[in-house]
Design an enzyme around this catalytic site. Structure first.
Site, PDB file in Angstrom:
ATOM      1  N   ASP A   1      -2.589  -0.139   6.014  1.00  0.00           N
ATOM      2  CA  ASP A   1      -3.985  -0.466   6.296  1.00  0.00           C
ATOM      3  C   ASP A   1      -4.144  -1.760   7.089  1.00  0.00           C
ATOM      4  O   ASP A   1      -5.231  -2.042   7.604  1.00  0.00           O
ATOM      5  CB  ASP A   1      -4.774  -0.610   4.979  1.00  0.00           C
TER       6      ASP A   1
ATOM      7  N   ASP B   1     -10.736   3.364   1.585  1.00  0.00           N
ATOM      8  CA  ASP B   1      -9.530   4.047   1.156  1.00  0.00           C
ATOM      9  C   ASP B   1      -9.830   4.719  -0.178  1.00  0.00           C
ATOM     10  O   ASP B   1     -10.744   4.302  -0.894  1.00  0.00           O
ATOM     11  CB  ASP B   1      -8.386   3.035   1.017  1.00  0.00           C
TER      12      ASP B   1
END
Length: 724
Positions: free
Chosen positions: A616, A329
């Site tokens: 996520d 990320d």
């Protein structure tokens, strides 16, 4: 905060069959819809109990093989001591594993913590505070700064509304919301400026809207459903040990049958022949393998914890060493997850470092940064952009200046105006006497057209509006947020000034400077990316941020090349043939991250995935090794992951991979040693029977267990902790 209607209701209502009446739903309507749709809560599965988790450990192939051996020894041969010894080995291994997994199955409980306990609604024409769980589709809900959004809401009224959606999108900056904006479910969450989503945080302003979805039908609830459906894949170590166990089990069975036949053919009594066969089976199985492997992994867990990497599942230690693709990320992992000044642009277009502004410019900028600002440094509160403007200033100096020069009037920031004004008594430039000044900050497009000149070292200078707008636009395309600072000296005092009057004075401004802000990369990010690449790991960046932001950060730290593929484009492009052909993904939805991980695994990759937001969590659970950020990550991400890094630094992940590879090398050595040692025991058993059958069984099962656990186990453990 009072809010005022700024638009008519949007004609399309997501999930609402009937429009909300002006006075809100009636109590009867709300009760009817609540009975039909159920409470506004995310369904949670009951966590597995101790017995279930213990049963899962006892179903491991090695444990099953040992329990079969214990049953034969105890039931058929009456060797209770042998059986107790083997069962003890199995139980100890299971207990060690359970201690490391004590907090499993808590991800959905963490999701519940994100729900707001109460909500302000309009029902029967009155404002009421009701439990968030009682909200229904069609309810008119009000939110303001500091509120956790209690459901998915289509906005009908906004007043300077900005919302932090990082837990869903990964965006490092708050999202400006507007009534009548985009609400299409097909549009990525980060681009739905007409919607509020359950679990996000209101940072500024206020708003009102109609509940469009509740409970499991919200975006947050959808992620919860994905997380519930995602099963953990066995790790490479588990797959390899399972294969080895099956091979050893078959080998032990074949050897035992062969030994029984050979012993019977040699004239040995059936009972003794059977005992010999069981002893050979025990010799073929390295009973100490599970114990030594578990201890070696546990020691690795301790070393990693000291380096800031907390392992939640023992086999995940080894999985780190096998990772060949790492999906990272952007926000928090590669960047610092905070806004910070990266450049000051003087009115003549000169780009300066934030700390490199000349004294005349710094003296003009500081009052605007401090006074035309609602954020605080201690404690850190307010909009991240306003906090960034205060970076580098002494908190005590900020407090003292605000007390000495209080705000007398002003105009608040709003998404329509895109600027903020503030009136203060300052020291005039000519005679040093106190004069009132209007201080302004905002988007360059909102400030520059209001300016008539710019500030220079000797006084007012001509202003190149078009040139500065173009420069600001180019920086915005690189993922930066650009603010313009301006001011105007006022005649007379501030008595009677109000927001309307101040707004009328927002002309003939003097531009002071432009400031470029962004979430900067970590100092160690580029080195960590290079180290991962040198180690043969392919890095992919998948973020919910804007493509320009993703590309700028990826370019700076060295992640891949080429333009970022957006979530919308990803639906239309087939990347199955080569999942690593694209290294930058932006504006990706939660299910797309999950799909990306699944595709990579289908092509034989061992995938690591980093993340911090609720969005996520499904991909973290699906990945071979899910890595959550401990400092800034959500509870959901931490509970779904296999590993948590306490400093949120990519460098820690790279160091953990190095540790995992060392552990894997050591595990291979100890497995080779144990299997070789057991083959030597088999050779002794078979050789004795072939050369001197009259000697009988040279080693009994309990003696072999003793050898396997101590004589072989301790040297194997030493191999498991070898320097890498």
């Amino acid at each position: 905060m009072q809010i005022h209607d700024q638009s008519h209701a949007h004609p399309d209502t997501i999930g609402v069959e009937e429009g909300t009446p002006p006075g809100g739903l009636s109590a009867a309507q709300a009760a009817s819809r609540l009975a039909l749709d159920g409470p506004n809560a995310i369904p949670t599965a009951r966590p597995d109990g101790l017995a279930v988790r213990l049963g899962r450990e006892l179903r491991e192939p090695m444990a099953l093989l040992l329990m079969v051996a214990a049953s034969i020894s105890g039931v058929l041969l009456g060797e209770l001591l042998d059986a107790v010894a083997i069962i003890t080995i199995v139980v100890v291994n299971a207990i060690i594993a359970l201690v490391q997994q004590g907090r499993a199955q808590q991800a959905l409980e963490a999701l519940r913590a994100l729900e707001s306990p109460t909500a302000v609604v309009l029902r029967d024409g009155e404002r009421q505070v009701v439990p968030a769980a009682d909200l229904v589709v069609g309810d008119a809900v009000e939110v303001q700064a500091g509120d956790r959004v209690p459901a998915d809401i289509r906005l009908t009224v906004t007043d300077g509304l900005e919302v932090d959606e990082a837990i869903l999108t990964g965006e490092s900056m708050p999202m400006t919301k507007r009534a009548g904006g985009e609400v299409d479910p097909a549009v990525p969450v980060g681009d739905r400026d007409g919607m509020l989503h359950n679990g996000t945080l209101v940072q500024r302003g206020a708003g009102r809207g109609e509940v469009a979805a509740t409970g499991s039908r919200t975006v947050l609830g959808g992620i919860a459903g994905q997380l519930d459906d995602v099963a953990r894949e066995p790790t490479p170590l588990q797959r390899q040990l399972s294969g080895l166990t099956r091979w050893l089990g078959v080998a032990a069975l074949v050897a035992a049958v062969g030994m029984f036949a050979l012993a019977s053919f040699s004239g040995i009594a059936a009972e003794e022949a059977f005992l010999t066969a069981v002893a050979l089976a025990v010799a073929a199985v390295p009973e100490g393998l599970a114990a030594v492997t578990t201890v070696a992994l546990s020691l690795g867990v301790g070393r990693m914890a000291r380096r800031g990497a907390i392992i939640r599942r023992l086999p995940a230690v080894e999985t780190l060493g096998a990772v060949d693709v790492l999906v990272i990320d952007k926000t928090g992992t590669v960047t610092e997850n905070r806004m910070a000044p990266v450049a000051v642009i003087s009115p003549d277009g000169t780009v300066l470092p934030p700390e490199g502004a000349p004294p005349w410019l710094a003296r003009a900028m500081d009052p605007i940064r401090v006074l035309c600002n609602d954020a605080t440094l201690v404690p850190p509160t307010g909009d991240p952009t306003e906090q960034a403007l205060l970076e580098g200033l002494d908190p005590d100096v900020v407090t003292a200046q605000r007390r000495a020069r209080p705000r007398l009037a002003g105009t608040p920031f709003s998404s329509d105006r895109r600027r903020m004004g503030s009136v203060h008594l300052l020291t005039g430039p000519e005679d040093g006497r106190g004069r009132h000044a209007l201080l302004m900050k905002g988007a360059p497009e909102a400030i520059l057209p209001l300016c008539r000149d710019s500030l220079g070292p000797e006084g007012p200078e001509p202003l190149d509006v078009e040139g500065l707008l173009a420069r600001g636009h180019r920086r915005a395309q690189r993922g930066e947020r650009v603010l313009a600072l301006a001011m105007r000296w006022l005649d007379g005092d501030a008595a009677g000034l109000d927001a309307v009057t101040v707004a009328s004075l927002e002309t003939d401004l003097t531009l002071v400077a432009l400031i470029a802000l962004r979430d900067p990369p970590r100092a160690s990010a580029a080195g960590s990316v290079a180290a991962a690449r040198d180690a043969g790991i392919t890095l992919l960046m998948a973020t919910g941020d804007h493509p320009a932001t993703a590309e700028a950060i990826a370019e700076e730290v060295g992640v891949g090349s080429g333009p970022a593929l957006t979530g919308v484009q990803l639906r239309e492009v087939d990347v199955d043939s080569d999942p690593v052909s694209v290294s930058r993904y932006a504006r990706v939805e939660p299910e797309q991250k999950l799909q990306l991980v699944t595709r990579l695994q289908a092509h034989g990759h061992v995938v690591g995935m980093t993340g911090d937001g609720v969005n996520d969590a499904p991909a973290l659970r699906r990945a071979d090794i899910g890595v959550a950020l401990g400092a800034t990550g959500s509870d959901v991400a931490r509970e779904a992951a296999d590993m948590v890094i306490t400093d949120d630094d990519l460098a820690t992940i790279v160091a953990a991979v190095r540790e995992g590879r060392g552990i894997y090398d050591n595990l291979r050595k100890l497995v080779d040693f144990l299997v070789t040692s057991n083959l030597s025991e088999v050779a002794v058993m078979v050789g004795t029977l072939l050369i001197a059958p009259s000697f009988g069984v040279p080693l009994f099962p309990l003696q072999l267990l003793w050898i396997n656990l101590l004589t072989d186990g301790l040297p194997a453990l030493a191999l498991g902790v070898d320097p890498y």
